[in-house]
Design a protein around this motif. Structure first.
Motif, PDB file in Angstrom:
ATOM      1  N   ALA A   1       3.127  10.230   3.613  1.00 48.26           N
ATOM      2  CA  ALA A   1       3.125  10.436   2.174  1.00 48.26           C
ATOM      3  C   ALA A   1       2.157   9.468   1.508  1.00 48.26           C
ATOM      4  CB  ALA A   1       4.527  10.232   1.599  1.00 48.26           C
ATOM      5  N   LEU A   2       1.644   9.867   0.345  1.00 47.80           N
ATOM      6  CA  LEU A   2       0.858   9.015  -0.537  1.00 47.80           C
ATOM      7  C   LEU A   2       1.555   8.972  -1.880  1.00 47.80           C
ATOM      8  CD1 LEU A   2      -2.773  10.268   0.228  1.00 47.80           C
ATOM      9  CD2 LEU A   2      -1.739   8.116   0.972  1.00 47.80           C
ATOM     10  N   TYR A   3       1.838   7.742  -2.375  1.00 48.86           N
ATOM     11  CA  TYR A   3       2.566   7.587  -3.628  1.00 48.86           C
ATOM     12  C   TYR A   3       3.828   8.446  -3.643  1.00 48.86           C
ATOM     13  CZ  TYR A   3      -1.929   5.627  -4.968  1.00 48.86           C
ATOM     14  OH  TYR A   3      -3.092   4.893  -5.003  1.00 48.86           O
ATOM     15  N   CYS A   4       4.525   8.468  -2.493  1.00 53.30           N
ATOM     16  CA  CYS A   4       5.797   9.190  -2.307  1.00 53.30           C
ATOM     17  C   CYS A   4       5.630  10.702  -2.245  1.00 53.30           C
ATOM     18  CB  CYS A   4       6.812   8.839  -3.409  1.00 53.30           C
ATOM     19  SG  CYS A   4       7.237   7.076  -3.466  1.00 53.30           S
ATOM     20  N   GLU A   5       4.392  11.206  -2.291  1.00 51.38           N
ATOM     21  CA  GLU A   5       4.167  12.640  -2.208  1.00 51.38           C
ATOM     22  C   GLU A   5       3.849  13.029  -0.771  1.00 51.38           C
ATOM     23  OE1 GLU A   5       4.649  14.781  -4.527  1.00 51.38           O
ATOM     24  OE2 GLU A   5       5.028  13.294  -6.092  1.00 51.38           O
ATOM     25  N   PRO A   6       4.585  13.967  -0.165  1.00 51.69           N
ATOM     26  CA  PRO A   6       4.312  14.390   1.218  1.00 51.69           C
ATOM     27  C   PRO A   6       2.896  14.952   1.344  1.00 51.69           C
ATOM     28  CG  PRO A   6       6.392  15.290   0.410  1.00 51.69           C
ATOM     29  CD  PRO A   6       5.706  14.712  -0.773  1.00 51.69           C
TER      30      PRO A   6
ATOM     31  N   VAL B   1       0.855  -1.189   0.000  1.00 54.08           N
ATOM     32  CA  VAL B   1       0.000   0.000   0.000  1.00 54.08           C
ATOM     33  C   VAL B   1       0.893   1.243   0.000  1.00 54.08           C
ATOM     34  CG1 VAL B   1      -1.741   1.306   1.278  1.00 54.08           C
ATOM     35  CG2 VAL B   1      -1.863  -1.195   1.173  1.00 54.08           C
ATOM     36  N   PRO B   2       0.744   2.119  -1.002  1.00 50.84           N
ATOM     37  CA  PRO B   2       1.676   3.254  -1.161  1.00 50.84           C
ATOM     38  C   PRO B   2       1.330   4.424  -0.251  1.00 50.84           C
ATOM     39  CG  PRO B   2       0.095   3.281  -2.932  1.00 50.84           C
ATOM     40  CD  PRO B   2      -0.236   2.071  -2.107  1.00 50.84           C
ATOM     41  N   ALA B   3       1.307   4.164   1.065  1.00 52.14           N
ATOM     42  CA  ALA B   3       0.936   5.221   2.010  1.00 52.14           C
ATOM     43  C   ALA B   3       1.737   5.068   3.289  1.00 52.14           C
ATOM     44  CB  ALA B   3      -0.555   5.165   2.315  1.00 52.14           C
TER      45      ALA B   3
ATOM     46  N   GLU C   1      -3.349  -7.730  -5.113  1.00 51.13           N
ATOM     47  CA  GLU C   1      -2.652  -8.848  -5.745  1.00 51.13           C
ATOM     48  C   GLU C   1      -1.650  -8.355  -6.781  1.00 51.13           C
ATOM     49  OE1 GLU C   1      -2.898 -12.334  -5.197  1.00 51.13           O
ATOM     50  OE2 GLU C   1      -3.750 -11.534  -3.352  1.00 51.13           O
ATOM     51  N   ARG C   2      -2.080  -7.439  -7.639  1.00 48.73           N
ATOM     52  CA  ARG C   2      -1.200  -6.949  -8.713  1.00 48.73           C
ATOM     53  C   ARG C   2      -0.340  -5.774  -8.279  1.00 48.73           C
ATOM     54  NH1 ARG C   2      -6.130  -7.643 -11.474  1.00 48.73           N
ATOM     55  NH2 ARG C   2      -6.458  -5.381 -11.523  1.00 48.73           N
ATOM     56  N   GLU C   3      -0.696  -5.161  -7.128  1.00 50.99           N
ATOM     57  CA  GLU C   3       0.009  -3.983  -6.617  1.00 50.99           C
ATOM     58  C   GLU C   3       0.013  -2.869  -7.659  1.00 50.99           C
ATOM     59  OE1 GLU C   3       3.806  -4.850  -4.949  1.00 50.99           O
ATOM     60  OE2 GLU C   3       3.028  -6.340  -3.541  1.00 50.99           O
ATOM     61  N   THR C   4      -1.169  -2.630  -8.252  1.00 48.38           N
ATOM     62  CA  THR C   4      -1.332  -1.559  -9.227  1.00 48.38           C
ATOM     63  C   THR C   4      -2.369  -0.569  -8.720  1.00 48.38           C
ATOM     64  OG1 THR C   4      -3.037  -2.824 -10.407  1.00 48.38           O
ATOM     65  CG2 THR C   4      -0.763  -3.071 -11.165  1.00 48.38           C
ATOM     66  N   PHE C   5      -2.288   0.677  -9.194  1.00 45.87           N
ATOM     67  CA  PHE C   5      -3.237   1.682  -8.763  1.00 45.87           C
ATOM     68  C   PHE C   5      -3.635   2.572  -9.933  1.00 45.87           C
ATOM     69  CE2 PHE C   5       0.889   3.710  -8.213  1.00 45.87           C
ATOM     70  CZ  PHE C   5       0.691   4.994  -8.701  1.00 45.87           C
ATOM     71  N   SER C   6      -4.790   3.196  -9.788  1.00 45.27           N
ATOM     72  CA  SER C   6      -5.245   4.206 -10.740  1.00 45.27           C
ATOM     73  C   SER C   6      -5.954   5.291  -9.949  1.00 45.27           C
ATOM     74  CB  SER C   6      -6.186   3.597 -11.776  1.00 45.27           C
ATOM     75  OG  SER C   6      -7.324   3.035 -11.147  1.00 45.27           O
ATOM     76  N   TYR C   7      -6.051   6.484 -10.532  1.00 42.79           N
ATOM     77  CA  TYR C   7      -6.707   7.559  -9.798  1.00 42.79           C
ATOM     78  C   TYR C   7      -7.220   8.617 -10.761  1.00 42.79           C
ATOM     79  CZ  TYR C   7      -2.031   9.610 -10.358  1.00 42.79           C
ATOM     80  OH  TYR C   7      -0.844  10.061 -10.875  1.00 42.79           O
ATOM     81  N   MET C   8      -8.202   9.373 -10.297  1.00 39.25           N
ATOM     82  CA  MET C   8      -8.720  10.548 -10.988  1.00 39.25           C
ATOM     83  C   MET C   8      -8.734  11.679  -9.973  1.00 39.25           C
ATOM     84  SD  MET C   8     -11.938   8.934 -13.114  1.00 39.25           S
ATOM     85  CE  MET C   8     -12.402  10.571 -13.688  1.00 39.25           C
ATOM     86  N   ILE C   9      -8.083  12.790 -10.304  1.00 40.88           N
ATOM     87  CA  ILE C   9      -7.970  13.872  -9.342  1.00 40.88           C
ATOM     88  C   ILE C   9      -8.317  15.210  -9.977  1.00 40.88           C
ATOM     89  CG2 ILE C   9      -6.207  12.686  -7.998  1.00 40.88           C
ATOM     90  CD1 ILE C   9      -4.121  14.493  -9.306  1.00 40.88           C
ATOM     91  N   ALA C  10      -8.692  16.130  -9.118  1.00 43.03           N
ATOM     92  CA  ALA C  10      -8.883  17.525  -9.496  1.00 43.03           C
ATOM     93  C   ALA C  10      -7.986  18.356  -8.601  1.00 43.03           C
ATOM     94  CB  ALA C  10     -10.342  17.936  -9.328  1.00 43.03           C
ATOM     95  N   ALA C  11      -7.079  19.128  -9.229  1.00 40.94           N
ATOM     96  CA  ALA C  11      -6.115  19.913  -8.457  1.00 40.94           C
ATOM     97  C   ALA C  11      -5.710  21.138  -9.266  1.00 40.94           C
ATOM     98  CB  ALA C  11      -4.903  19.061  -8.122  1.00 40.94           C
TER      99      ALA C  11
END
Length: 299
Positions: free
Chosen positions: A228-233, A197-199, A271-281
């Motif tokens: 951090a999330l996905y290495c972002e502080p 989990v990338p957190a 299982e695959r250790e993959t992620f996807s996301y949709m963001i507004a920033a």
């Protein structure tokens, strides 16, 4: 003394209860199949290679049934207490030992308490509360009954429900409610055997988990502070969490970070250790976005 040797067993690991102290009681039957009622008063107690400090143990052992019964067992070490009641069976065939134990802990290291019943779960910190363990090292269930794990000051996780294990690496199933207060994310993920989990950071929230790890179901709401999330502080991140067939979806995500505020949703597959996301920033400061540091001057 070594209890396994004292009743004529060739393999010390069969029972593996040892220490320095005294045993008083009554023995009947033969050396190969004794019937024992005893009281143990000891220091430097060891069971299954786990140091347990001083102990007072009222027990019976049936050689004919290969069954050790803790009528009452208490252990004290470094200001912490552990109490056991129940049975350990040592059948001549099949998986061994067979547990049916009630465990109550008061400030006892969680890892040590679980190793007593041959469970190799990664759980740092100390425990207060009760649990019941039934099964064998290959297949069984631990039932947490309002068990609180303390990691550090003001860091705790409260567990209610079951964790079951089956033969094979990583075959774990849950029916578990988890409530956390400033508990390290990676420590909780290690206990749940949900790696990758990338957190990072301290987690506060409630989650219900149900089913095997590769088809996990459940839901909850969480807040992560620091880390951090996905290495972002990040400063703080909040989300509603939904587990579906081994995926975790994060809805209503709001992240406040040095780079700005981000909203959206994300999905992660264990299982695959993959992620996807949709963001507004719309107001991100790219100079503070680590993944874009090398590109910020070009955008």
């Amino acid at each position: 003394y070594n209890f396994a040797e004292s009743i004529g067993k060739k393999d010390v690991k069969l029972l593996g209860l040892g220490g320095a102290g005294s045993i008083s009681g009554n023995v009947a039957g033969t050396l190969s199949e004794p019937e024992l009622v005893a009281r143990v008063d000891a220091s430097q107690t060891i069971y299954s290679e786990v140091p347990l400090g001083s102990s007072i143990i009222d027990l019976t052992y049936s050689g004919k049934r290969s069954l050790l019964t803790f009528r009452n067992a208490e252990f004290h070490k470094d200001g912490a207490d552990l109490f056991l009641q129940g049975t350990l069976g040592f059948p001549t065939t099949g998986a061994s030992p067979v547990f049916d134990l009630s465990v109550r802990a008061n400030g006892w290291p969680v890892q040590s308490a679980l190793k007593v019943v041959s469970l190799d779960l990664s759980v740092p910190g100390t425990a207060n509360g009760s649990m019941t363990v039934k099964g064998t090292p290959d297949r069984g269930t631990v039932d947490f009954q309002n068990t609180v794990i303390h990691r550090a000051e003001n860091q705790q996780a409260r567990l209610n429900g079951t964790v079951s294990w089956l033969p094979g690496k990583g075959n774990i199933a849950f029916d578990l409610d988890v409530g956390t207060q400033s508990f390290p994310v990676q420590d909780l993920m290690a206990f749940l055997d949900l790696k990758g989990v990338p957190a990072t950071g301290n987690l506060t929230g409630t989650v219900h988990l149900e089913g095997p790890k590769n088809a996990l179901e459940g839901a909850g709401s969480i807040v992560i502070r620091g880390g951090a999330l996905y290495c972002e502080p990040i400063d703080i991140a909040s989300a509603d969490i939904l587990f579906t067939q081994g995926n975790v979806q994060a809805k209503n995500v709001t992240i406040t970070a040095p780079a700005g505020t981000i909203t959206g949703e994300a999905e992660y597959n264990f299982e695959r250790e993959t992620f996807s996301y949709m963001i507004a920033a719309p107001d991100l400061d790219l100079s503070k976005f680590k993944l874009l540091e090398g590109l910020s001057s070009l955008i």
